[in-house]
Design an enzyme around this catalytic site. Structure first.
Site, PDB file in Angstrom:
ATOM      1  N   CYS A 141      -2.459  -2.638   7.561  1.00 55.47           N
ATOM      2  CA  CYS A 141      -2.009  -2.503   8.950  1.00 55.47           C
ATOM      3  C   CYS A 141      -2.202  -1.047   9.387  1.00 55.47           C
ATOM      4  O   CYS A 141      -2.628  -0.193   8.598  1.00 55.47           O
ATOM      5  CB  CYS A 141      -0.544  -2.921   9.078  1.00 55.47           C
ATOM      6  SG  CYS A 141       0.613  -1.734   8.356  1.00 55.47           S
ATOM      7  N   GLU A 184       0.826  -1.211   0.000  1.00 54.35           N
ATOM      8  CA  GLU A 184       0.000   0.000   0.000  1.00 54.35           C
ATOM      9  C   GLU A 184       0.860   1.260   0.000  1.00 54.35           C
ATOM     10  O   GLU A 184       0.525   2.251  -0.663  1.00 54.35           O
ATOM     11  CB  GLU A 184      -0.903   0.047   1.233  1.00 54.35           C
ATOM     12  CG  GLU A 184      -1.845  -1.129   1.398  1.00 54.35           C
ATOM     13  CD  GLU A 184      -1.245  -2.206   2.299  1.00 54.35           C
ATOM     14  OE1 GLU A 184      -0.074  -2.592   2.087  1.00 54.35           O
ATOM     15  OE2 GLU A 184      -1.953  -2.672   3.205  1.00 54.35           O
ATOM     16  N   CYS A 191      -0.217   1.494   7.219  1.00 56.74           N
ATOM     17  CA  CYS A 191      -0.811   1.736   5.903  1.00 56.74           C
ATOM     18  C   CYS A 191      -2.144   2.471   6.020  1.00 56.74           C
ATOM     19  O   CYS A 191      -2.450   3.344   5.201  1.00 56.74           O
ATOM     20  CB  CYS A 191      -0.967   0.419   5.153  1.00 56.74           C
ATOM     21  SG  CYS A 191       0.635  -0.308   4.741  1.00 56.74           S
TER      22      CYS A 191
END
EC number: 3.5.4.33
Lengths: 143, 143
Positions: free
Chosen positions: A82, A54, A85
């Site tokens: 996560c 990402e 990101c």
């Protein structure tokens, strides 16, 4: 083109990660029905914890657009982002986030459910089984 | 060398950001009493929301060490990290995080208090007034 089509492209990126022995996560950024960025996890290859799919996709998309904000874009990613990101997705004011399989251990929903920009539309579970299967295979091979 | 000494180095980085008309946040990474990375916020210059001081410092420190993990390092940053940076600090298993002024609007403590690695030792408020003053001046100039 629909969400499945673009998620297949993200899955193709994830498979490239698997081929490099990287945790298989792939992402694409789509703006006005055009893919403007493709990326896959490269944390091992680059020895860099920030090299998630990402993060690279956001950087590449901004570069392609010549602007920091992705408010007219959709980010497709095979696995739930996560916290790191999710924070980047928020800073970019990403218009839509579409992810495949959930990540109960490391996903942002557990640690920072409010981390995204309030205007970001979130779509979950697109081709979740295929996205999860890639991850499962990878970690089984690792054992 | 103590925390104040290294925070002064981070402040010097933050001033470089201010000179470029960037939000003045600076960071250094210290390993065994040696500064192995210095960085300042470059989001405008690079047109990249991920170019926060901490992100660049983590990438540079890993490159200097030849390994992804910063468990024997201290990251000094003038302002409380955002959710994105807290996530990166966690992935890097950073040994210590020392920050200057709190960021009540965008800091990780508000959105993701559990985002850091459980082993990361956190020290808050080192030279907080100086760090905050730089930010305040910057935003007053912007108005």
């Amino acid at each position: 083109m629909d969400d499945q089509f673009y998620m297949k492209q993200a899955l193709a990126e994830a498979r490239k990660a698997a081929e490099r022995d990287e945790v298989p996560v792939g992402a694409v950024v789509v703006c006005k029905d055009r893919i403007i960025a493709r990326a896959h996890n490269l944390t091992e290859t680059l020895t860099d914890v920030t090299a998630h799919a990402e993060m690279q996709a956001i950087t590449a998309a901004a570069s392609a657009l010549g602007g920091k904000y992705l408010n007219e874009c959709t980010l497709y990613v095979t696995v739930e982002p996560c916290v790191m990101c999710a924070g980047a997705i928020a800073w970019a004011q990403t218009g839509r986030l579409v992810f495949g399989t959930a990540d109960e251990k490391r996903g942002y929903q557990r640690y920072a459910p409010q981390a995204l920009h309030p205007k970001t539309v979130v779509v979950k579970g697109v081709m979740a089984d295929e996205c999860a299967a890639l991850m499962k295979e990878f970690f089984q091979r690792k054992r």
